[in-house]
Scaffold this motif. Structure first.
Motif, PDB file in Angstrom:
ATOM      1  N   TYR A 224       0.878  -1.026  -0.135  1.00 54.12           N
ATOM      2  CA  TYR A 224      -0.089  -0.065   0.003  1.00 54.12           C
ATOM      3  C   TYR A 224       0.849   1.163  -0.139  1.00 54.12           C
ATOM      4  N   ALA A 225       0.297   2.544   0.050  1.00 54.57           N
ATOM      5  CA  ALA A 225       1.037   3.765  -0.154  1.00 54.57           C
ATOM      6  C   ALA A 225       2.012   3.732  -1.083  1.00 54.57           C
ATOM      7  N   GLU A 226       1.624   3.507  -2.291  1.00 52.74           N
ATOM      8  CA  GLU A 226       2.455   3.604  -3.503  1.00 52.74           C
ATOM      9  C   GLU A 226       3.859   2.774  -3.273  1.00 52.74           C
ATOM     10  N   GLY A 227       3.788   1.727  -2.543  1.00 54.54           N
ATOM     11  CA  GLY A 227       4.789   0.492  -2.322  1.00 54.54           C
ATOM     12  C   GLY A 227       5.695   0.778  -1.056  1.00 54.54           C
ATOM     13  N   LYS A 228       5.186   1.788  -0.345  1.00 56.59           N
ATOM     14  CA  LYS A 228       5.797   2.030   1.080  1.00 56.59           C
ATOM     15  C   LYS A 228       5.362   1.300   2.278  1.00 56.59           C
ATOM     16  N   LEU A 229       4.403   0.482   2.193  1.00 56.25           N
ATOM     17  CA  LEU A 229       3.571  -0.251   3.329  1.00 56.25           C
ATOM     18  C   LEU A 229       3.424  -1.652   2.922  1.00 56.25           C
ATOM     19  N   ALA A 230       3.819  -2.769   3.649  1.00 58.51           N
ATOM     20  CA  ALA A 230       3.540  -4.002   3.410  1.00 58.51           C
ATOM     21  C   ALA A 230       2.790  -4.572   4.426  1.00 58.51           C
TER      22      ALA A 230
END
Length: 285
Positions: A224-230
């Motif tokens: 999520y968050a354009e790749g900053k959260l997993a």
């Protein structure tokens, strides 16, 4: 010490949702609705807006799995209502004060049934009295090898699951310290309220989680968050779970605690990697 904000400036932005069929709501490219389920509630989004600015809202509408539906009808889509607004909250009574609606999120329904429906809007947040770091400086996880990233995220979840299953509230408190600190800011808690919340969360792990965590299974990696959260989420529908029917846990966080008698609750964790670090940090849920 938590900086105190004047009550009239303690603004909470929210998405109001009324839907009799399953919906998933995203804000700032983060899933903010609890699960793939009908909604009749207001979802606070302060925790996912780190500062004032423009943000995207995305809403997905799905067929009703428990009825065996495979499509969503235009009539079902038109029956859903969403809006974006704000309010202030009396922390002593829980009363909602000064509610405002900024945008009616009108749906453009198709003319025929569809497998699922999706629509986006842009909204603006202007009056947050704070700015949070959150995951803003996090590494772009989408650039990592997906198998290696999933291996690391799974390993972190396994470690957290063991901590919860042992009822180790103190260790859980240590691991969620950053999340708790920023939650106190966007929820406008004072120092006493923050300490009470931390103590209650610690105690609840010992009281409810010990020996009650289900195996880590049936998960998929989500960014999520354009790749900053997993995170890891359950990937398959269920008709019942832990003696509760209907209960569909698709989309729940993969860390799930069984209820004492029936049902369940999830401990969703959103992870980010600070710059020049290999150690995940829990920043939201």
């Amino acid at each position: 010490m938590i900086h105190q904000v004047a009550k009239e400036k303690q603004i909470t932005y929210s998405i109001s949702a009324t839907a009799t069929i399953p919906v998933v709501i995203y804000f700032n490219d983060i899933k903010v609705s609890e699960e793939n389920t009908p909604l009749n509630s207001s979802i606070d989004v302060n925790g996912y807006a780190l500062k004032n600015g423009k943000y995207k809202i995305k809403i997905q509408i799905f067929p009703v799995f428990r009825r065996g539906d495979t499509t969503v009808s235009p009539e079902d889509i038109k029956s859903c209502q969403f809006s974006f607004g704000s309010f202030t909250r009396d922390r002593a009574t829980g009363d909602i004060l000064n509610p405002k609606t900024y945008s009616e999120l009108s749906l453009k329904a198709p003319n025929a049934p569809v497998p699922y429906f999706e629509q986006e809007w842009e909204v603006e947040i202007k009056d947050l009295p704070y700015e949070l770091e959150g995951w803003s400086k996090g590494q772009d996880l989408s650039k990592m090898d997906k198998k290696e990233l999933e291996k690391r995220v799974v390993s972190f979840h396994e470690k957290v699951r063991d901590i919860l299953d042992q009822g180790n509230g103190d260790k859980w408190g240590d691991m969620t310290k950053k999340r708790a600190q920023e939650t106190a800011v966007f929820y406008y808690s004072n120092n006493e309220q923050h300490q009470t919340s931390v103590s209650e969360n610690t105690a609840n792990v010992a009281k409810y989680c010990k020996g009650m965590m289900v195996p880590l299974e049936d998960y998929e990696l989500k960014l999520y968050a354009e790749g900053k959260l997993a995170t890891l989420e359950r990937k398959n529908h269920t008709m019942e779970f832990n003696n509760k029917s209907p209960l569909d846990i698709k989309g729940w966080g993969a860390l799930i605690r069984k209820g004492q008698k029936s049902g369940a609750a999830d401990y969703r964790i959103l992870l980010y990697l600070p710059p020049n670090s290999n150690d995940f940090i829990i920043v939201r849920k």
